[in-house]
Design a protein around this motif. Structure first.
Motif, PDB file in Angstrom:
ATOM      1  N   VAL A   1      77.968 -34.871  74.128  1.00 39.40           N
ATOM      2  CA  VAL A   1      77.998 -33.483  74.596  1.00 39.40           C
ATOM      3  C   VAL A   1      78.069 -32.520  73.412  1.00 39.40           C
ATOM      4  N   LEU A   2      77.789 -31.277  73.704  1.00 41.33           N
ATOM      5  CA  LEU A   2      77.893 -30.199  72.729  1.00 41.33           C
ATOM      6  C   LEU A   2      78.796 -29.143  73.352  1.00 41.33           C
ATOM      7  N   GLU A   3      80.106 -29.241  73.079  1.00 38.56           N
ATOM      8  CA  GLU A   3      81.077 -28.337  73.689  1.00 38.56           C
ATOM      9  C   GLU A   3      81.892 -27.622  72.612  1.00 38.56           C
ATOM     10  N   PRO A   4      81.843 -26.303  72.586  1.00 37.33           N
ATOM     11  CA  PRO A   4      82.698 -25.579  71.642  1.00 37.33           C
ATOM     12  C   PRO A   4      84.128 -25.479  72.166  1.00 37.33           C
ATOM     13  N   ASP A   5      85.080 -25.349  71.270  1.00 41.82           N
ATOM     14  CA  ASP A   5      86.479 -25.137  71.653  1.00 41.82           C
ATOM     15  C   ASP A   5      86.670 -23.623  71.782  1.00 41.82           C
ATOM     16  N   MET A   6      86.607 -23.129  73.014  1.00 43.01           N
ATOM     17  CA  MET A   6      86.636 -21.685  73.242  1.00 43.01           C
ATOM     18  C   MET A   6      87.964 -21.053  72.822  1.00 43.01           C
ATOM     19  N   VAL A   7      89.057 -21.801  72.852  1.00 43.77           N
ATOM     20  CA  VAL A   7      90.345 -21.255  72.430  1.00 43.77           C
ATOM     21  C   VAL A   7      90.301 -20.945  70.933  1.00 43.77           C
ATOM     22  N   LYS A   8      89.758 -21.879  70.149  1.00 48.92           N
ATOM     23  CA  LYS A   8      89.656 -21.655  68.701  1.00 48.92           C
ATOM     24  C   LYS A   8      88.696 -20.509  68.392  1.00 48.92           C
ATOM     25  N   ILE A   9      87.605 -20.426  69.152  1.00 45.10           N
ATOM     26  CA  ILE A   9      86.647 -19.333  68.933  1.00 45.10           C
ATOM     27  C   ILE A   9      87.306 -17.998  69.268  1.00 45.10           C
ATOM     28  N   LYS A  10      88.055 -17.934  70.363  1.00 48.76           N
ATOM     29  CA  LYS A  10      88.751 -16.701  70.738  1.00 48.76           C
ATOM     30  C   LYS A  10      89.755 -16.302  69.661  1.00 48.76           C
ATOM     31  N   ASN A  11      90.514 -17.276  69.141  1.00 42.08           N
ATOM     32  CA  ASN A  11      91.467 -16.982  68.070  1.00 42.08           C
ATOM     33  C   ASN A  11      90.754 -16.461  66.826  1.00 42.08           C
ATOM     34  N   GLY A  12      89.620 -17.069  66.473  1.00 47.25           N
ATOM     35  CA  GLY A  12      88.858 -16.619  65.312  1.00 47.25           C
ATOM     36  C   GLY A  12      88.340 -15.202  65.480  1.00 47.25           C
ATOM     37  N   VAL A  13      87.847 -14.879  66.679  1.00 41.77           N
ATOM     38  CA  VAL A  13      87.338 -13.522  66.942  1.00 41.77           C
ATOM     39  C   VAL A  13      88.495 -12.521  66.933  1.00 41.77           C
ATOM     40  N   ASP A  14      89.633 -12.884  67.524  1.00 40.81           N
ATOM     41  CA  ASP A  14      90.798 -11.992  67.524  1.00 40.81           C
ATOM     42  C   ASP A  14      91.292 -11.725  66.096  1.00 40.81           C
ATOM     43  N   ASN A  15      91.346 -12.771  65.269  1.00 45.35           N
ATOM     44  CA  ASN A  15      91.761 -12.594  63.875  1.00 45.35           C
ATOM     45  C   ASN A  15      90.769 -11.729  63.114  1.00 45.35           C
ATOM     46  N   SER A  16      89.474 -11.895  63.412  1.00 43.68           N
ATOM     47  CA  SER A  16      88.447 -11.064  62.775  1.00 43.68           C
ATOM     48  C   SER A  16      88.622  -9.602  63.176  1.00 43.68           C
ATOM     49  N   ALA A  17      88.903  -9.366  64.463  1.00 43.71           N
ATOM     50  CA  ALA A  17      89.096  -7.991  64.946  1.00 43.71           C
ATOM     51  C   ALA A  17      90.299  -7.346  64.259  1.00 43.71           C
ATOM     52  N   LYS A  18      91.371  -8.121  64.064  1.00 46.27           N
ATOM     53  CA  LYS A  18      92.552  -7.588  63.372  1.00 46.27           C
ATOM     54  C   LYS A  18      92.225  -7.207  61.935  1.00 46.27           C
ATOM     55  N   GLU A  19      91.502  -8.085  61.248  1.00 44.40           N
ATOM     56  CA  GLU A  19      91.162  -7.780  59.854  1.00 44.40           C
ATOM     57  C   GLU A  19      90.234  -6.579  59.760  1.00 44.40           C
ATOM     58  N   ILE A  20      89.280  -6.479  60.669  1.00 41.37           N
ATOM     59  CA  ILE A  20      88.351  -5.343  60.663  1.00 41.37           C
ATOM     60  C   ILE A  20      89.118  -4.046  60.912  1.00 41.37           C
ATOM     61  N   ALA A  21      90.122  -4.096  61.781  1.00 40.39           N
ATOM     62  CA  ALA A  21      90.905  -2.898  62.094  1.00 40.39           C
ATOM     63  C   ALA A  21      91.762  -2.454  60.909  1.00 40.39           C
ATOM     64  N   THR A  22      92.156  -3.385  60.048  1.00 41.81           N
ATOM     65  CA  THR A  22      93.068  -3.023  58.953  1.00 41.81           C
ATOM     66  C   THR A  22      92.385  -2.900  57.594  1.00 41.81           C
ATOM     67  N   ARG A  23      91.161  -3.357  57.461  1.00 46.34           N
ATOM     68  CA  ARG A  23      90.509  -3.307  56.147  1.00 46.34           C
ATOM     69  C   ARG A  23      90.132  -1.881  55.763  1.00 46.34           C
ATOM     70  N   PHE A  24      90.322  -1.568  54.489  1.00 44.19           N
ATOM     71  CA  PHE A  24      90.083  -0.226  53.990  1.00 44.19           C
ATOM     72  C   PHE A  24      88.623   0.203  54.143  1.00 44.19           C
ATOM     73  N   ASP A  25      87.685  -0.695  53.846  1.00 38.78           N
ATOM     74  CA  ASP A  25      86.268  -0.321  53.904  1.00 38.78           C
ATOM     75  C   ASP A  25      85.741  -0.139  55.330  1.00 38.78           C
TER      76      ASP A  25
END
Length: 162
Positions: free
Chosen positions: A7-31
């Motif tokens: 099968v080809l199954e992504p771990d959606m929990v890990k993907i959600k955590n990665g996207v949430d962490n990305s959103a946090k960094e984007i919200a706090t980055r100076f640029d």
């Protein structure tokens, strides 16, 4: 008869955590301060919004870094070829999350199993490929062969039955 499913199954929990962490960094980055840069996960796709194509490339770098930290294989993401233009100078990039084996990949897996001359059979069943054999050892050799031949695809093997 022993069998297992490929099968080809992504771990959606890990993907959600990665996207949430990305959103946090984007919200706090100076640029990214004062810009329309953001990223969100909707169903089976990730949407990145920015003010320019260059900013989308920066958002993509953040996303890939955060997903890699979560042990998500980047090849689960299927990046859309075209960047959508929104109103004004806003742009959007969509990343579809692959889920299930597409027919083209399933045919490659079946062909690889047949070419290997192992005493196993492969059959396409929806978005999975079931591999059956007379004994467990042949199935383990088939898994090792698929891991080697399809190294660029994050396949997983489950539903192992004796």
């Amino acid at each position: 008869m022993p069998s297992f499913d490929t099968v080809l199954e992504p771990d959606m929990v890990k993907i959600k955590n990665g996207v949430d962490n990305s959103a946090k960094e984007i919200a706090t980055r100076f640029d990214f301060k004062g810009t329309g840069a953001r990223i969100e996960l909707k169903d089976k796709e990730i949407q990145a919004f920015g003010d320019s194509e260059f900013q989308l490339e920066q958002i993509e770098a953040v996303l890939y870094a955060k997903l890699t930290k979560q042990d998500v294989v980047i090849s689960f993401l299927d990046k859309a070829e075209k960047i959508e233009k929104l109103g004004g100078d806003k742009v959007k990039q969509v990343y579809k999350i692959k889920d299930g084996i597409e027919s083209e990949l399933a045919k490659k897996i079946v062909a690889a199993v047949k070419k290997s001359a192992l005493k196993v059979q492969a059959s396409i069943q929806g978005d999975t490929v079931r591999i059956t054999g007379k004994n467990r050892d042949d199935l383990q050799v088939a898994i090792a062969m698929l891991k080697k031949d399809m190294a660029d695809t994050p396949l997983s093997y489950n539903n192992f039955r004796d």
